[in-house]
Design a protein around this motif. Structure first.
Motif, PDB file in Angstrom:
ATOM      1  N   THR A  57       0.554  -0.998  -0.079  1.00  0.00           N
ATOM      2  CA  THR A  57      -0.027   0.032  -0.060  1.00  0.00           C
ATOM      3  C   THR A  57       0.977   1.153  -0.014  1.00  0.00           C
ATOM      4  OG1 THR A  57      -1.522  -1.279   1.447  1.00  0.00           O
ATOM      5  CG2 THR A  57      -1.836   1.173   1.034  1.00  0.00           C
ATOM      6  N   VAL A  58       0.839   2.268  -1.214  1.00  0.00           N
ATOM      7  CA  VAL A  58       1.120   3.391  -0.937  1.00  0.00           C
ATOM      8  C   VAL A  58       0.268   4.636  -0.195  1.00  0.00           C
ATOM      9  CG1 VAL A  58       1.893   5.007  -2.683  1.00  0.00           C
ATOM     10  CG2 VAL A  58       2.448   2.620  -2.976  1.00  0.00           C
ATOM     11  N   TYR A  59       1.766   4.956   0.528  1.00  0.00           N
ATOM     12  CA  TYR A  59       0.273   6.081   1.828  1.00  0.00           C
ATOM     13  C   TYR A  59       0.545   7.529   0.955  1.00  0.00           C
ATOM     14  CZ  TYR A  59      -0.660   2.398   4.812  1.00  0.00           C
ATOM     15  OH  TYR A  59      -0.726   0.775   4.809  1.00  0.00           O
ATOM     16  N   ALA A  60       0.180   7.507  -0.096  1.00  0.00           N
ATOM     17  CA  ALA A  60       0.194   9.256  -0.866  1.00  0.00           C
ATOM     18  C   ALA A  60      -0.084  10.329   0.195  1.00  0.00           C
ATOM     19  CB  ALA A  60      -0.255   9.407  -2.112  1.00  0.00           C
ATOM     20  N   LEU A  61      -1.429   9.837   0.352  1.00  0.00           N
ATOM     21  CA  LEU A  61      -1.149  11.290   1.595  1.00  0.00           C
ATOM     22  C   LEU A  61      -2.184  10.210   2.834  1.00  0.00           C
ATOM     23  CD1 LEU A  61      -3.623  14.212   0.232  1.00  0.00           C
ATOM     24  CD2 LEU A  61      -1.290  14.274   1.320  1.00  0.00           C
ATOM     25  N   ALA A  62      -1.473  10.478   4.478  1.00  0.00           N
ATOM     26  CA  ALA A  62      -1.057   9.958   5.431  1.00  0.00           C
ATOM     27  C   ALA A  62      -2.322  10.288   6.701  1.00  0.00           C
ATOM     28  CB  ALA A  62       0.063   9.225   5.773  1.00  0.00           C
ATOM     29  N   GLY A  63      -3.328  10.667   6.471  1.00  0.00           N
ATOM     30  CA  GLY A  63      -3.617  11.893   7.303  1.00  0.00           C
ATOM     31  C   GLY A  63      -3.410  13.567   7.009  1.00  0.00           C
ATOM     32  N   VAL A  64      -3.967  14.264   6.166  1.00  0.00           N
ATOM     33  CA  VAL A  64      -3.611  15.543   6.483  1.00  0.00           C
ATOM     34  C   VAL A  64      -4.511  16.972   6.926  1.00  0.00           C
ATOM     35  CG1 VAL A  64      -3.518  17.527   4.619  1.00  0.00           C
ATOM     36  CG2 VAL A  64      -1.961  15.351   4.900  1.00  0.00           C
ATOM     37  N   ASP A  65      -4.557  17.006   7.998  1.00  0.00           N
ATOM     38  CA  ASP A  65      -5.743  18.146   8.853  1.00  0.00           C
ATOM     39  C   ASP A  65      -5.056  20.115   8.358  1.00  0.00           C
ATOM     40  OD1 ASP A  65      -7.298  16.732  10.779  1.00  0.00           O
ATOM     41  OD2 ASP A  65      -4.931  15.842  11.052  1.00  0.00           O
TER      42      ASP A  65
END
Ligand code: ATP
Ligand code: MG
Length: 235
Positions: free
Chosen positions: A19-27
């Motif tokens: 799995t590639v986490y391109a965005l890993a939780g952006v606020d």
């Protein structure tokens, strides 16, 4: 209420067993009228973030509210409508139609939104005037300089009066002098009240923004709101 509200935004790609986490939780909250630079190493998620904010792509999970409207979970058709109304895009490679004059290129978003021909023409001319190309409206992309092509792209992005202008490395293909021209144009648009999100690798470009957000591995690493670091030296 912020113009853009991102909550725990994630974008994941399944690549075989990985799995590639391109965005890993952006606020993030971005207010109306802000001029924000998005920075970070190659692969850190900048374009992914722009594509999600621009409703060109949908997140794997997380919340996105744009101009008071909840975006996550909408169907493609509704996303396209929001994109057309709220978002103006400028790309590194201009993405203009070849063998099509500047006026027609700028009119295109209005064709998609069903604006009558006369109104289209008026607004496209006005947008081209705004970027200083009132005397080049009949030129095709191949008959324009790199900076002029990018200004046509900016006019096209503005013609629908979007609430936000998204620019992914807009000066990446331009020489220094031409880059300064485009940055001066962005300055003027910002002063006129436009909200701008600009991706760049270059500190010199990011210095024009009031706020600099660094991404790393799909997360916000730093968010610097200390203001712009260059004077108004260009023009
Ligand atoms: N369609 C896709 N399928 C699989 N992985 C992807 C896809 N799009 C992006 N990625 C991965 O997601 C990560 C983030 O990519 P992204 O394009 O957002 O990076 P970037 O910060 O814009 O990089 P650059 O500065 O090189 O343009 C990268 O690791 C990339 O390989
Ligand atoms: Mg990118």
């Amino acid at each position: 209420m912020a113009l853009i509200e991102l909550r725990e935004l994630r974008k994941e790609y399944e690549m075989g067993s990985e799995t590639v986490y391109a965005l890993a939780g952006v606020d993030l909250d971005i207010e109306r009228g802000e001029y924000v630079a998005i920075m970070g190493p190659s692969g850190s998620g900048k374009s992914t973030l722009m594509n999600l904010v621009g409703c060109l792509d949908t997140p794997t999970s997380g919340g996105y509210v744009l101009n008071g409207q909840t975006v996550q979970g909408l169907e493609d058709e509704e996303l396209a409508r929001i994109r057309n109304r709220e978002i103006g895009f400028v790309f590194q490679t201009f993405n203009l139609l070849p063998r099509t004059d500047a006026l027609r290129n700028v009119e295109l978003p209005l064709v998609y939104s069903g604006t009558p021909a006369k109104e289209r023409r008026r607004r496209a001319l006005e947008a081209l005037e705004r970027v200083g190309l009132g005397d080049r409206v009949r030129h095709q992309p191949s008959e324009l300089s790199g900076g002029q092509r990018q200004r046509v792209a900016v006019a096209r992005a503005l013609v629908n009066s979007p609430s936000i202008l998204l620019a992914d490395e807009p000066t990446g293909n331009l020489d220094t002098a031409t880059s300064l021209e485009i940055l001066a144009l962005f300055d003027a648009l910002h002063e006129a009240g436009n909200t701008i999100l600009l991706v760049t690798h270059e500190d010199e470009v990011a210095a024009y923004a009031q706020r600099r957000i660094h991404l790393r591995d799909g997360r916000v690493e730093s968010d610097d709101t200390s203001g712009r670091t260059v004077g108004r030296a260009v023009g």
